[in-house]
Design a protein around this motif. Sequence first.
Motif, PDB file in Angstrom:
ATOM      1  N   ASP A  80       0.824  -1.216   0.000  1.00 31.12           N
ATOM      2  CA  ASP A  80       0.000   0.000   0.000  1.00 31.12           C
ATOM      3  C   ASP A  80       0.854   1.261   0.000  1.00 31.12           C
ATOM      4  O   ASP A  80       0.599   2.215   0.742  1.00 31.12           O
ATOM      5  N   GLY A  81       1.888   1.258  -0.825  1.00 31.95           N
ATOM      6  CA  GLY A  81       2.716   2.446  -1.012  1.00 31.95           C
ATOM      7  C   GLY A  81       3.828   2.646   0.008  1.00 31.95           C
ATOM      8  O   GLY A  81       4.575   3.610  -0.094  1.00 31.95           O
ATOM      9  N   MET A  82       3.949   1.759   0.986  1.00 28.75           N
ATOM     10  CA  MET A  82       5.014   1.864   1.991  1.00 28.75           C
ATOM     11  C   MET A  82       6.035   0.755   1.739  1.00 28.75           C
ATOM     12  O   MET A  82       5.660  -0.380   1.454  1.00 28.75           O
ATOM     13  N   ALA A  83       7.326   1.083   1.885  1.00 31.86           N
ATOM     14  CA  ALA A  83       8.390   0.104   1.671  1.00 31.86           C
ATOM     15  C   ALA A  83       8.584  -0.752   2.920  1.00 31.86           C
ATOM     16  O   ALA A  83       8.721  -0.222   4.030  1.00 31.86           O
ATOM     17  N   TYR A  84       8.585  -2.060   2.737  1.00 29.88           N
ATOM     18  CA  TYR A  84       8.804  -3.023   3.815  1.00 29.88           C
ATOM     19  C   TYR A  84      10.022  -3.870   3.468  1.00 29.88           C
ATOM     20  O   TYR A  84      10.195  -4.275   2.311  1.00 29.88           O
ATOM     21  N   SER A  85      10.825  -4.165   4.474  1.00 35.65           N
ATOM     22  CA  SER A  85      11.997  -5.015   4.297  1.00 35.65           C
ATOM     23  C   SER A  85      11.634  -6.465   4.608  1.00 35.65           C
ATOM     24  O   SER A  85      11.072  -6.756   5.670  1.00 35.65           O
ATOM     25  N   VAL A  86      11.956  -7.370   3.704  1.00 33.10           N
ATOM     26  CA  VAL A  86      11.683  -8.789   3.901  1.00 33.10           C
ATOM     27  C   VAL A  86      12.651  -9.335   4.948  1.00 33.10           C
ATOM     28  O   VAL A  86      13.867  -9.188   4.805  1.00 33.10           O
ATOM     29  N   VAL A  87      12.109  -9.932   6.019  1.00 33.87           N
ATOM     30  CA  VAL A  87      12.950 -10.531   7.060  1.00 33.87           C
ATOM     31  C   VAL A  87      12.915 -12.051   7.020  1.00 33.87           C
ATOM     32  O   VAL A  87      13.743 -12.691   7.665  1.00 33.87           O
ATOM     33  N   GLY A  88      11.965 -12.627   6.288  1.00 30.29           N
ATOM     34  CA  GLY A  88      11.915 -14.075   6.238  1.00 30.29           C
ATOM     35  C   GLY A  88      10.866 -14.618   5.292  1.00 30.29           C
ATOM     36  O   GLY A  88      10.015 -13.886   4.797  1.00 30.29           O
ATOM     37  N   VAL A  89      10.985 -15.910   5.051  1.00 35.31           N
ATOM     38  CA  VAL A  89      10.033 -16.673   4.245  1.00 35.31           C
ATOM     39  C   VAL A  89       9.628 -17.878   5.089  1.00 35.31           C
ATOM     40  O   VAL A  89      10.485 -18.584   5.610  1.00 35.31           O
ATOM     41  N   LEU A  90       8.328 -18.085   5.224  1.00 31.64           N
ATOM     42  CA  LEU A  90       7.854 -19.215   6.021  1.00 31.64           C
ATOM     43  C   LEU A  90       7.803 -20.498   5.200  1.00 31.64           C
ATOM     44  O   LEU A  90       7.733 -20.459   3.966  1.00 31.64           O
ATOM     45  N   ALA A  91       7.838 -21.602   5.907  1.00 28.39           N
ATOM     46  CA  ALA A  91       7.724 -22.910   5.263  1.00 28.39           C
ATOM     47  C   ALA A  91       6.375 -23.010   4.557  1.00 28.39           C
ATOM     48  O   ALA A  91       5.402 -22.347   4.923  1.00 28.39           O
ATOM     49  N   GLU A  92       6.329 -23.849   3.560  1.00 30.34           N
ATOM     50  CA  GLU A  92       5.149 -23.986   2.710  1.00 30.34           C
ATOM     51  C   GLU A  92       3.879 -24.392   3.457  1.00 30.34           C
ATOM     52  O   GLU A  92       2.774 -24.075   3.045  1.00 30.34           O
TER      53      GLU A  92
END
Length: 171
Positions: A80-92
Amino acid sequence: MAASVTSSATITTADGAARAVIARVSPTVFPLLGARARLGRSLIERDERSNSRVVVLSHVAWTSYFGASTDVVGRTVGIDGMAYSVVGVLAEDFDFPSAETQFWTPLVRTPAVPDRERFVSVVARLRDEASIEDASAEADIIGRRMAGLPAPDPAQPRGPRYRVQFLHRQI
């Protein structure tokens, strides 16, 4: 206990924009439900602050938006127009609060705004000796206090109720 609010948002990456389901959650939801990170980490307590702009990706979001890149942690996604930093990816296998959820951000309490979300889901572990009826009665008291409402009057059964149900039944 953990809380969540689900909504849709516009997601922007280097490849363009799309609509996706996001959940703002208490970081406690991940250990509570046994979530495992495939890359990086899940949300943690220090992420629960008003200026926190971190996001955890579902396996689907990771593959769809980032091509399953192993260097996704630290990259940026627009929500929604705000920059977020990816900290992780969850298991499937993690799909709370629904299988459609693709992104998780911290649920940060903000001052009440008219016409803002009025529905927050809470998930909790029930003590072995507690009944669902006991938990419902306690949730009703806590919910009414949080809403600034007086204690329920047994002679007047009207007013909001805060329901407790088993998660596996709800899902």
